[in-house]
Scaffold this motif. Structure first.
Motif, short mmCIF file in Angstrom:
data_model
loop_
_atom_site.label_atom_id
_atom_site.label_comp_id
_atom_site.label_asym_id
_atom_site.label_seq_id
_atom_site.Cartn_x
_atom_site.Cartn_y
_atom_site.Cartn_z
N VAL A 128 0.83 -1.21 0.00
CA VAL A 128 0.00 0.00 0.00
C VAL A 128 0.86 1.26 0.00
N ILE A 129 1.86 1.30 0.87
CA ILE A 129 2.70 2.49 1.02
C ILE A 129 3.54 2.74 -0.23
N ILE A 130 4.14 1.67 -0.76
CA ILE A 130 4.96 1.81 -1.98
C ILE A 130 4.10 2.27 -3.14
N GLY A 131 2.92 1.67 -3.28
CA GLY A 131 2.02 2.06 -4.37
C GLY A 131 1.59 3.50 -4.26
N GLU A 132 1.22 3.93 -3.06
CA GLU A 132 0.78 5.32 -2.87
C GLU A 132 1.93 6.30 -3.12
N ALA A 133 3.14 5.93 -2.71
CA ALA A 133 4.28 6.81 -2.90
C ALA A 133 4.61 6.99 -4.38
N LEU A 134 4.41 5.94 -5.17
CA LEU A 134 4.78 5.99 -6.59
C LEU A 134 3.66 6.49 -7.49
N PHE A 135 2.41 6.13 -7.17
CA PHE A 135 1.30 6.43 -8.08
C PHE A 135 0.32 7.46 -7.56
N GLY A 136 0.35 7.74 -6.25
CA GLY A 136 -0.55 8.74 -5.70
C GLY A 136 -1.90 8.16 -5.31
N THR A 137 -2.76 9.02 -4.73
CA THR A 137 -4.08 8.58 -4.24
C THR A 137 -5.15 9.62 -4.55
N LYS A 138 -5.11 10.21 -5.73
CA LYS A 138 -6.05 11.28 -6.06
C LYS A 138 -7.49 10.80 -6.07
N THR A 139 -7.73 9.60 -6.59
CA THR A 139 -9.08 9.03 -6.63
C THR A 139 -9.02 7.59 -6.13
N ILE A 140 -10.18 7.01 -5.86
CA ILE A 140 -10.25 5.62 -5.42
C ILE A 140 -9.69 4.70 -6.50
N ALA A 141 -10.02 4.97 -7.76
CA ALA A 141 -9.54 4.13 -8.85
C ALA A 141 -8.02 4.13 -8.93
N ILE A 142 -7.42 5.30 -8.77
CA ILE A 142 -5.96 5.42 -8.81
C ILE A 142 -5.36 4.75 -7.58
N ALA A 143 -6.00 4.92 -6.43
CA ALA A 143 -5.48 4.34 -5.19
C ALA A 143 -5.44 2.81 -5.25
N THR A 144 -6.51 2.20 -5.77
CA THR A 144 -6.55 0.73 -5.84
C THR A 144 -5.57 0.19 -6.88
N ILE A 145 -5.41 0.88 -7.99
CA ILE A 145 -4.42 0.42 -8.98
C ILE A 145 -3.01 0.62 -8.43
N ALA A 146 -2.84 1.65 -7.58
CA ALA A 146 -1.54 1.88 -6.94
C ALA A 146 -1.21 0.74 -5.98
N VAL A 147 -2.22 0.24 -5.26
CA VAL A 147 -2.01 -0.87 -4.34
C VAL A 147 -1.57 -2.12 -5.09
N ILE A 148 -2.23 -2.40 -6.22
CA ILE A 148 -1.86 -3.56 -7.04
C ILE A 148 -0.43 -3.40 -7.57
N GLY A 149 -0.13 -2.20 -8.09
CA GLY A 149 1.22 -1.93 -8.59
C GLY A 149 2.25 -2.03 -7.48
N GLY A 150 1.89 -1.56 -6.28
CA GLY A 150 2.81 -1.64 -5.14
C GLY A 150 3.12 -3.06 -4.74
N ALA A 151 2.11 -3.94 -4.80
CA ALA A 151 2.32 -5.35 -4.45
C ALA A 151 3.28 -6.02 -5.43
N ILE A 152 3.10 -5.72 -6.71
CA ILE A 152 3.97 -6.32 -7.74
C ILE A 152 5.39 -5.77 -7.61
N ILE A 153 5.51 -4.46 -7.43
CA ILE A 153 6.84 -3.84 -7.28
C ILE A 153 7.54 -4.38 -6.05
N TYR A 154 6.79 -4.56 -4.97
CA TYR A 154 7.38 -5.11 -3.73
C TYR A 154 7.98 -6.48 -3.99
N ARG A 155 7.24 -7.37 -4.66
CA ARG A 155 7.75 -8.71 -4.92
C ARG A 155 8.96 -8.67 -5.86
N VAL A 156 8.94 -7.77 -6.83
CA VAL A 156 10.07 -7.65 -7.76
C VAL A 156 11.31 -7.16 -7.02
#
Length: 328
Positions: free
Chosen positions: A242-270
């Motif tokens: 959650v934190i990595i995704g929000e730091a990289l993609f932002g949280t302007k809207t719910i749609a952006i926030a949830t896609i940021a969480v998904i991106g953060g999970a993938i980036i974390y594993r990588v």
């Protein structure tokens, strides 16, 4: 290297479902729910024991999500009806789930290597399509390694995760979802409007843990085993995503926030996969790597913001000095 990164993306997409659950509790409801470490294993345990007793894998996975939902609801009841501190209620449920999970499994570890799972069925259905040969051919033509397994898991899990993301977005934009978000922002205000905040919290924590348990069930089937200790540190992994995704993609809207969480999970594993390839690190250092990632994700935005403010003050001071000089 490519195979390792492919595996990281594959597992990252599955863990992203768990991260969405953590996002609902920590960010939307502002509820520090530590039930996650227990409900993740509950999902794995229910799915594993159901499959071993002849339940179809898809139904077993849904049963796991239901078990997680019930665990989350109990945490919510402890907090709202039992008037127990939010953090403490999650800790109590996490401790209770350790024994419950052992009861469900009957032993500390269950193997699914010889059982039919969602992913084995997926591979069987995928084999005749020829898509694997086509995609591996593209990799070979680009001078990259062929994927030894199948593309079915990562592609289908991306679709499933995106569907869950879209359903989450839709739910949070409904009347109930808006009330849920308002409860997380200002419980007293939404209560003054005659909303039942207790029910909203119970439902929100239940849905959160349902997603966590669903992820646990899929991870167990993906890895081929369920272990009573596999949930240790899951809340940190979810928070890191959650934190990595929000730091990289932002949280302007719910749609952006949830896609940021998904991106953060993938980036974390990588990032973890790449870090573990360093010679002096091994799998035992994963928790340390996670802690450092979270610290970096928390500190970096504040450092950057401080530098911007300092630069802005210096520019303002220079402009005032220049104006004074011109006035003289």
């Amino acid at each position: 290297m490519f195979i390792a990164l492919f595996g990281a993306v594959e597992s990252g997409v599955i863990y992203a479902i768990m991260a969405l659950g953590v996002y609902l509790s920590f960010r939307v409801l502002d509820f520090p729910d530590l039930t996650v470490d227990g409900s993740f294993v509950t999902g794995a345990a229910v799915a594993a024991i159901s499959i071993m007793n002849g339940v179809p894998p898809v139904i077993a996975t849904l049963l796991a999500a239901l078990a997680g939902f019930l665990a989350g609801c109990i945490t919510g009841v402890l907090h709202t009806k039992g008037k127990i501190n939010a953090l403490l209620s999650g800790i109590l449920m996490m401790i209770a789930l350790y024994s419950i999970n052992l009861r469900i499994m009957g032993q500390p570890t269950l193997s699914l290597l010889n059982e039919s799972t969602v992913f084995k069925q997926l591979r069987s259905a995928w084999e005749g399509t020829g898509i694997d040969s086509f995609l591996n051919g593209l990799l070979t033509s680009m001078g990259m390694e062929r994927v030894p397994g199948t593309w079915s898991i990562v592609l289908v899990m991306i679709i499933i995760t995106i569907l869950i993301k879209l359903l989450t977005d839709y739910y949070l934009k409904t009347e109930v979802g808006l009330a849920l978000r308002a409860t997380g922002d200002n419980k007293k205000m939404i209560r003054s409007l005659s909303a039942n905040t207790d029910s909203l919290i119970i439902a929100g924590i239940g849905i959160s843990n349902a997603l966590v348990a669903l992820s646990g069930a899929l991870i167990a089937q993906h890895g081929g085993f369920a272990d009573v200790g596999m949930g240790i540190g899951m809340i940190i992994i979810g928070l890191a995503s959650v934190i990595i995704g929000e730091a990289l993609f932002g949280t302007k809207t719910i749609a952006i926030a949830t896609i940021a969480v998904i991106g953060g999970a993938i980036i974390y594993r990588v990032v973890v996969t790449l870090a573990l390839r360093v010679d002096f690190l091994d799998t035992g250092d994963m928790k340390l790597i996670t802690a450092l990632l979270v610290i970096g994700a928390l500190v970096a935005p504040k450092v950057l913001q401080a530098r911007k403010e300092k630069k802005r003050r210096m520019e303002k001071r220079a402009m005032l000095t220049r104006q004074k000089a011109e006035g003289v």
